[in-house]
Design an enzyme around this catalytic site. Structure first.
Site, PDB file in Angstrom:
ATOM      1  N   ASP A  31       0.748  -1.103  -0.413  1.00 37.75           N
ATOM      2  CA  ASP A  31       0.086  -0.047   0.279  1.00 37.75           C
ATOM      3  C   ASP A  31       0.698   1.252  -0.109  1.00 37.75           C
ATOM      4  O   ASP A  31       1.635   1.779   0.635  1.00 37.75           O
ATOM      5  CB  ASP A  31      -1.560  -0.801   1.212  1.00 37.75           C
ATOM      6  CG  ASP A  31      -2.069   0.549   1.433  1.00 37.75           C
ATOM      7  OD1 ASP A  31      -3.006   0.516   1.394  1.00 37.75           O
ATOM      8  OD2 ASP A  31      -1.485   2.329   1.164  1.00 37.75           O
ATOM      9  N   ALA A  72      -7.167   0.922  -5.347  1.00 35.93           N
ATOM     10  CA  ALA A  72      -7.452   2.219  -6.269  1.00 35.93           C
ATOM     11  C   ALA A  72      -8.026   3.101  -5.348  1.00 35.93           C
ATOM     12  O   ALA A  72      -8.498   3.391  -3.867  1.00 35.93           O
ATOM     13  CB  ALA A  72      -8.760   1.248  -6.777  1.00 35.93           C
ATOM     14  N   ARG A  73      -7.978   4.536  -6.713  1.00 42.34           N
ATOM     15  CA  ARG A  73      -8.978   5.394  -6.230  1.00 42.34           C
ATOM     16  C   ARG A  73     -10.401   5.196  -6.546  1.00 42.34           C
ATOM     17  O   ARG A  73     -10.959   4.816  -7.525  1.00 42.34           O
ATOM     18  CB  ARG A  73      -8.020   6.724  -7.843  1.00 42.34           C
ATOM     19  CG  ARG A  73      -6.916   7.250  -7.391  1.00 42.34           C
ATOM     20  CD  ARG A  73      -7.010   8.369  -6.170  1.00 42.34           C
ATOM     21  NE  ARG A  73      -5.588   8.589  -6.514  1.00 42.34           N
ATOM     22  CZ  ARG A  73      -4.413   7.898  -5.788  1.00 42.34           C
ATOM     23  NH1 ARG A  73      -4.847   7.105  -4.831  1.00 42.34           N
ATOM     24  NH2 ARG A  73      -2.639   7.803  -5.713  1.00 42.34           N
ATOM     25  N   TYR A 138     -14.283   6.615 -12.860  1.00 47.05           N
ATOM     26  CA  TYR A 138     -14.324   5.816 -11.797  1.00 47.05           C
ATOM     27  C   TYR A 138     -14.567   3.832 -12.502  1.00 47.05           C
ATOM     28  O   TYR A 138     -14.088   3.217 -12.422  1.00 47.05           O
ATOM     29  CB  TYR A 138     -14.722   6.138 -10.028  1.00 47.05           C
ATOM     30  CG  TYR A 138     -15.088   4.790  -9.647  1.00 47.05           C
ATOM     31  CD1 TYR A 138     -14.186   4.282  -8.947  1.00 47.05           C
ATOM     32  CD2 TYR A 138     -16.143   4.318  -8.883  1.00 47.05           C
ATOM     33  CE1 TYR A 138     -13.660   3.142  -8.216  1.00 47.05           C
ATOM     34  CE2 TYR A 138     -15.892   2.833  -8.137  1.00 47.05           C
ATOM     35  CZ  TYR A 138     -15.068   1.885  -7.380  1.00 47.05           C
ATOM     36  OH  TYR A 138     -14.677   1.476  -6.914  1.00 47.05           O
ATOM     37  N   LYS A 142     -12.195   0.748 -13.556  1.00 44.41           N
ATOM     38  CA  LYS A 142     -12.990  -0.928 -12.943  1.00 44.41           C
ATOM     39  C   LYS A 142     -13.525  -1.719 -13.785  1.00 44.41           C
ATOM     40  O   LYS A 142     -12.570  -3.245 -13.937  1.00 44.41           O
ATOM     41  CB  LYS A 142     -13.756  -0.432 -11.321  1.00 44.41           C
ATOM     42  CG  LYS A 142     -13.550  -0.209 -10.574  1.00 44.41           C
ATOM     43  CD  LYS A 142     -12.306  -0.790  -9.555  1.00 44.41           C
ATOM     44  CE  LYS A 142     -11.517  -0.211  -8.017  1.00 44.41           C
ATOM     45  NZ  LYS A 142     -11.289  -0.862  -7.305  1.00 44.41           N
ATOM     46  N   ASN A 167     -23.490  -0.808  -1.200  1.00 47.77           N
ATOM     47  CA  ASN A 167     -22.436   0.224  -1.216  1.00 47.77           C
ATOM     48  C   ASN A 167     -22.131  -0.745  -0.105  1.00 47.77           C
ATOM     49  O   ASN A 167     -22.602  -1.008   0.980  1.00 47.77           O
ATOM     50  CB  ASN A 167     -23.526   1.118  -0.334  1.00 47.77           C
ATOM     51  CG  ASN A 167     -24.423   2.151  -2.011  1.00 47.77           C
ATOM     52  OD1 ASN A 167     -24.662   1.073  -2.795  1.00 47.77           O
ATOM     53  ND2 ASN A 167     -24.300   3.212  -1.458  1.00 47.77           N
TER      54      ASN A 167
HETATM   55  N1  UDP Z   1     -26.446  10.534  -0.346  1.00 47.79           N
HETATM   56  C1  UDP Z   1     -27.115  11.895  -0.394  1.00 47.79           C
HETATM   57  N2  UDP Z   1     -25.915  12.397   1.085  1.00 47.79           N
HETATM   58  C2  UDP Z   1     -25.069  13.314   1.481  1.00 47.79           C
HETATM   59  C3  UDP Z   1     -24.376  11.802   0.165  1.00 47.79           C
HETATM   60  C4  UDP Z   1     -24.899  10.286  -0.034  1.00 47.79           C
HETATM   61  O1  UDP Z   1     -28.182  12.298  -0.228  1.00 47.79           O
HETATM   62  O2  UDP Z   1     -24.150  13.437   1.641  1.00 47.79           O
HETATM   63  C5  UDP Z   1     -27.020   9.627  -1.432  1.00 47.79           C
HETATM   64  C6  UDP Z   1     -26.318   9.440  -2.541  1.00 47.79           C
HETATM   65  O3  UDP Z   1     -27.497  10.618  -3.468  1.00 47.79           O
HETATM   66  C7  UDP Z   1     -27.177   8.330  -3.022  1.00 47.79           C
HETATM   67  C8  UDP Z   1     -26.661   7.446  -1.438  1.00 47.79           C
HETATM   68  O4  UDP Z   1     -27.347   8.586  -0.132  1.00 47.79           O
HETATM   69  O5  UDP Z   1     -28.177   8.050  -3.600  1.00 47.79           O
HETATM   70  C9  UDP Z   1     -25.768   6.435  -1.303  1.00 47.79           C
HETATM   71  O6  UDP Z   1     -24.482   7.314  -1.485  1.00 47.79           O
HETATM   72  P1  UDP Z   1     -23.030   7.516  -1.319  1.00 47.79           P
HETATM   73  O7  UDP Z   1     -21.968   8.008  -1.718  1.00 47.79           O
HETATM   74  O8  UDP Z   1     -22.766   7.033   0.193  1.00 47.79           O
HETATM   75  O9  UDP Z   1     -22.623   5.915  -2.456  1.00 47.79           O
HETATM   76  P2  UDP Z   1     -22.973   5.597  -4.333  1.00 47.79           P
HETATM   77  O10 UDP Z   1     -24.276   4.513  -3.974  1.00 47.79           O
HETATM   78  O11 UDP Z   1     -22.611   7.061  -4.879  1.00 47.79           O
HETATM   79  O12 UDP Z   1     -22.351   4.788  -4.077  1.00 47.79           O
END
Ligand code: UDP
Length: 322
Positions: A31, A72-73, A138, A142, A167
């Protein structure tokens, strides 16, 4: 097994390293600590603090039997603004790692892929045979590595598994999320509950979902770690398998807000903002394939439980998270 974990100082990589050590494996973490933390590397593992691009001497020295690749980024927004960083690290770095593996005679790999390889789904739950049309750099990087692994399986007999995470959330082995730039819903909501932010902005409440907020599939990092242990020995030489990893059901942003309020006892002020560009209304995994092939079954499917594990760790180690 003697294993090399690339990206083992990050959130998911460190948890999986802890799970591998608990299972009796010998682990070297590679890392560059650009986003990871040296103190997240579990004490039973050794650390080689170099980048993927400089991984060849480490592989030659360690001679691992298999590699797990998390390095990864991973920020969608940044991938749109600095695509060169994403192509260089995620694709160029992965190519360097695969070449280092080949030179060291190692051909078994588990790779961290993502639901972002699918883009906007035609139907949910998303199966592995769904079209892959990433909507950001991104996801494209991947997906490029997934294709690379298929080529290496065909040409060089690699035994590869891509795990497409939905998620990931929660904490395990005393390890959790602590990103310098936090963009994810649950950690941001917990920052509000901990008094580190004023409020949570909900990105849109006019989606075509029951409560108008986006639906996502939150999977506990400990269940994710279990999947890596099952995936590691699964493919035979010349085989590249792809598995989705999700909870099997979706939760809306509003449901996450409710769970965080319940777990933390904080009122959690919420502001409804604009939609975030590129956010599909619903992303939910079908994980039937890994359930059927490998017998994987998530144990922590309750949203409040996932939030609670993240919150309890945050409570203990709050200064790290500011
Ligand atoms: N989200 C939100 N407010 C925030 C961050 C995320 O409403 O400050 C929402 C985002 O629009 C998505 C969900 O939460 O619908 C999950 O977002 P996250 O960025 O955690 O993961 P992603 O699904 O984008 O990988």
């Amino acid at each position: 097994m003697r294993l090399l974990v690339a990206g083992g100082a990050g959130y998911i990589g460190s948890v999986v390293t802890a799970a591998l050590l608990a299972d009796g494996h010998e682990v070297t973490v590679l890392d560059d600590l650009s986003t990871g933390h040296a103190d997240a590397v579990p004490s039973g593992a050794s650390l080689a603090a170099v980048s993927l691009h400089d991984s060849a001497p480490v592989l030659a020295d360690v001679r691992p039997e298999a590699v797990l690749h998390f390095a990864a980024r991973s920020l969608v927004g940044a991938s749109q603004q600095q695509p060169e960083d994403y192509w260089h690290t995620n694709v160029g770095g992965s190519l360097a790692l695969l070449e280092a593996m080949r030179a060291a005679g190692c051909r078994r790999i588990v790779f961290s892929s993502t639901a972002a390889t699918y883009g906007e789904p035609d139907q949910v739950p998303i199966r592995e045979d769904a079209p892959t049309r990433p909507t950001n750099t991104y996801g494209a990087t991947k997906l490029a590595v997934d294709h690379m692994l298929t080529s290496y399986a065909v040409a060089y007999g690699f035994a590869a598994v891509s795990l497409r995470y939905f998620n990931v959330a929660g904490a395990a082995y005393g390890l959790g999320e602590r990103h310098a730039t936090e963009t994810h819903l649950i950690p941001i909501a917990l920052q509000v509950a901990a008094g580190q932010r004023e409020s949570l902005t909900v990105y849109g409440d006019d989606y075509p979902t029951p409560d108008g907020t986006c639906i996502r599939d939150y999977v506990h990092v400990e269940d994710l770690a279990d999947a890596h242990l099952l995936a590691l020995p699964a493919p035979s030489e010349g085989e590249h398998r792809i598995y989705n990893l999700g909870n099997g059901r979706g939760f809306s942003v509003q449901e996450v807000v409710d769970a965080v309020r319940e777990v933390t006892g904080h009122e959690l002020p919420v502001v409804v903002g604009d939609r975030r560009p590129g956010d599909p209304a619903q992303l939910v995994a079908s994980s039937d394939r890994i359930r059927e092939d490998l017998g994987w079954a998530p144990k922590h499917t309750d949203l409040a439980g996932i939030v609670r594990d993240a919150w309890e760790l945050k409570d203990r180690s709050a200064p790290h998270h500011s």
